[in-house]
Design an enzyme around this catalytic site. Structure first.
Site, PDB file in Angstrom:
ATOM      1  N   CYS A 159       0.822  -1.222   0.000  1.00 51.74           N
ATOM      2  CA  CYS A 159       0.000   0.000   0.000  1.00 51.74           C
ATOM      3  C   CYS A 159       0.851   1.264   0.000  1.00 51.74           C
ATOM      4  CB  CYS A 159      -0.956  -0.009   1.183  1.00 51.74           C
ATOM      5  SG  CYS A 159      -2.051  -1.432   1.164  1.00 51.74           S
ATOM      6  N   HIS A 187      -9.485   3.300  -1.564  1.00 50.19           N
ATOM      7  CA  HIS A 187      -8.097   2.861  -1.443  1.00 50.19           C
ATOM      8  C   HIS A 187      -7.678   2.047  -2.669  1.00 50.19           C
ATOM      9  CE1 HIS A 187      -4.359   1.631   0.153  1.00 50.19           C
ATOM     10  NE2 HIS A 187      -4.738   0.622   0.915  1.00 50.19           N
TER      11      HIS A 187
END
Lengths: 132, 399
Positions: free
Chosen positions: B82, B347
């Site tokens: 991420c 996200h």
């Protein structure tokens, strides 16, 4: 008695089932998996050490949504076994926030995963609440 | 100014569902708009750093060049979970710091709309013969048998661990963090979800991994973000307007997780964030009290709480009281995730570490419209990639 294999190599079966870690002989860091060298101090000698079979729940979650084929709900936790952190499910308890709590005292317990076609039983582990 | 690196142009696409655009379309849209925002051209770029986690290994950078300009410049395809977007941005920044070029382009893109759990092993029928495999010598998949590999479950435990250490956490407390971010999202037209949710709605939604219900989890969605960075020396030769809108990269830090006793059991997202924050504040010559806004990695509501502490926005152990004080709401003393955060903005993994920088830049430039944090001068953007990597960028508006 049928033959047994542990779910993971760090589970030692027998009369007194327990977990066994590889401990770095230089700095004392403990690992449950095979390591090439110590992640903490880079030394490469390890000795086997037995892990305490009772401990305290340091963190937990109740997994309701998991990958296909994984039965839910179940309680996943990090248990502090006398200074060594251990990953395991909390078993033999209702999987809800009323029955599982931070700081709860637990002890190692084994579970059967069933037998393969050769009649060999795989045995896993979890932690169950210690009756008050 | 001359030794500094600046963000000259930056852009994020609308996050959400883009069924008619493929990964390269999204990356191209963000990259071209970032270049246009910078007032330069693809021909000026001296380096391209690009990330697309789901397509890691396929060369998103070169695929993107085919659509926006094959100029022969070096491409770095980066992958850091991420933190991939932040890693791409930092790669471009490093090339400029190294003196290799004047302009760099960083892009992160992901197509994730409709994706479910991104980790955790599915389980088939019992094997015909138990055979030990891997570094644990496991005879069967351990996900669900020995704890959980799912991200909602891992980050739930990270929040619960904080609660065990310091007290004061509860299902409701974590849900109220999510309530804040969903409230913030109503002002963000680029958010995947911009609906205000009540505390009851959040707590009574589908439980994923206690205490994280569905709206307390980051939203899988499609999206891209891109930034053009420039050397301070070059910036001085550009127009007054470009210099006015440029945002200074006061710190660009990347860390990994140093060994800790329990890190093999539960990933430690705390130490590397604290280390990154410490280095970033030192590099920028500021303290957390100087920040006007923070975009931090609320991949789950349980994660946001621990990062208040890790980024030193509060006293050690004081994250619960800090949140209870109202500080992190947009009208509080330290607005956190005024974009709506990953829980509502969304996200799209590799885009996230540039999109949060975009959000901060938007405020520093005074261009954030209805959600503008008034007179914002300094902001911080933080991401965590599990495994782990932590990116922290501190941004300052032009004087």
């Amino acid at each position: 008695m049928s033959q047994q294999v542990p779910l993971v190599e760090y589970l030692v079966l027998g009369d007194d089932p327990h977990l066994r870690a590889h401990e770095c002989t230089k700095c004392g860091a403990r690992y449950f998996d095979r390591r090439n060298a110590c992640a903490s101090c880079f030394a490469d000698e390890f000795r086997d050490v037995d892990i305490a079979t009772s401990g305290e729940v340091k963190a937990f979650t109740i997994v309701v949504f998991a990958a296909p084929g994984v039965p839910t709900p179940f309680v996943a936790a990090m248990v502090d076994c006398n200074g060594t952190s251990v990953r395991g499910n909390i078993i033999n308890v209702e999987p809800d926030a009323e029955h599982v709590s931070l700081g709860m005292k637990v002890r190692l317990a084994t579970t059967s995963l069933g037998e393969d076609t050769n009649g060999v039983e795989a045995v896993g582990f979890g932690f169950e609440p210690v009756p008050a | 100014m001359s030794d500094d690196v600046w963000i000259l142009g930056i852009n994020m696409t609308k996050f959400g569902k883009h069924p008619d655009l493929d990964t390269v379309d999204l990356a191209a849209a963000a990259a071209r708009d970032a270049i246009a925002d910078a007032g330069v051209s693809m021909g000026d770029m001296g380096i391209l750093a690009a990330g697309n986690l789901m397509g890691a290994g396929l060369g998103i950078g070169q695929a993107l060049q085919k659509q926006i300009g094959q100029t022969g410049i070096p491409v770095y395809n980066v992958s850091n979970a991420c933190a991939t977007g932040a890693t791409a941005l930092r790669t471009a920044i490093m090339a400029i710091k190294a003196g290799e070029c004047d302009f760099g382009l960083a892009v992160g893109v992901e197509k994730l709309a409709g994706a479910g759990l991104l980790a955790g092993g599915s389980r088939g029928d019992t094997k015909s013969e138990w055979t030990p495999k891997g570094r644990y010598g496991a005879v069967a998949p351990v996900d669900g048998r020995i704890g959980t590999d799912t991200m909602p479950g891992v980050f739930a435990q990270i929040g619960m661990e904080y609660g065990h250490k310091y007290g004061g956490t509860s299902f409701e407390l974590f849900a109220r963090i999510s309530e804040k971010n969903h409230a913030h999202s109503t002002l963000n037209p680029l958010a995947a979800y911009s609906k205000r949710m009540t505390l009851d709605e959040i707590m009574n939604d589908m439980m994923i991994a206690y205490p994280n219900t569905r709206p307390m989890c980051s939203a899988n969605c499609d999206g891209a973000a891109a930034a053009v960075v420039v050397s301070g020396t070059k910036l001085k030769t550009l127009s007054q307007e470009q210099q006015r809108r440029a945002v200074k990269v006061a710190a660009s830090i990347l860390t990994t997780d140093p060994w800790q006793e329990s890190c093999q059991i539960l990933p430690d997202v705390n130490t590397l964030t604290r280390n990154a924050a410490t280095q970033a504040y030192e590099a920028a010559g500021i303290g957390p009290e100087d920040l006007d806004l923070v975009e931090l990695h609320d991949c789950f509501a349980t994660a946001e709480l621990v990062h208040y502490d890790n980024l030193m926005l509060c006293e050690p152990g004081g994250a619960v009281d800090f949140f209870e004080s109202g500080a992190t709401w947009r009208d509080g003393s330290m607005p956190v995730n005024v974009s709506g955060g990953l829980e509502s903005k969304g996200h799209p993994i590799a885009a996230t570490g540039i999109a949060n920088v975009w959000e901060v830049c938007h405020h520093l430039r005074g261009e954030a419209g209805d959600r503008q944090i008034e007179n914002a001068k300094v902001g911080l953007a933080h991401v965590i990639g599990l495994g782990s990597a932590c990116g922290v960028h501190i941004l300052e508006r032009a004087a």
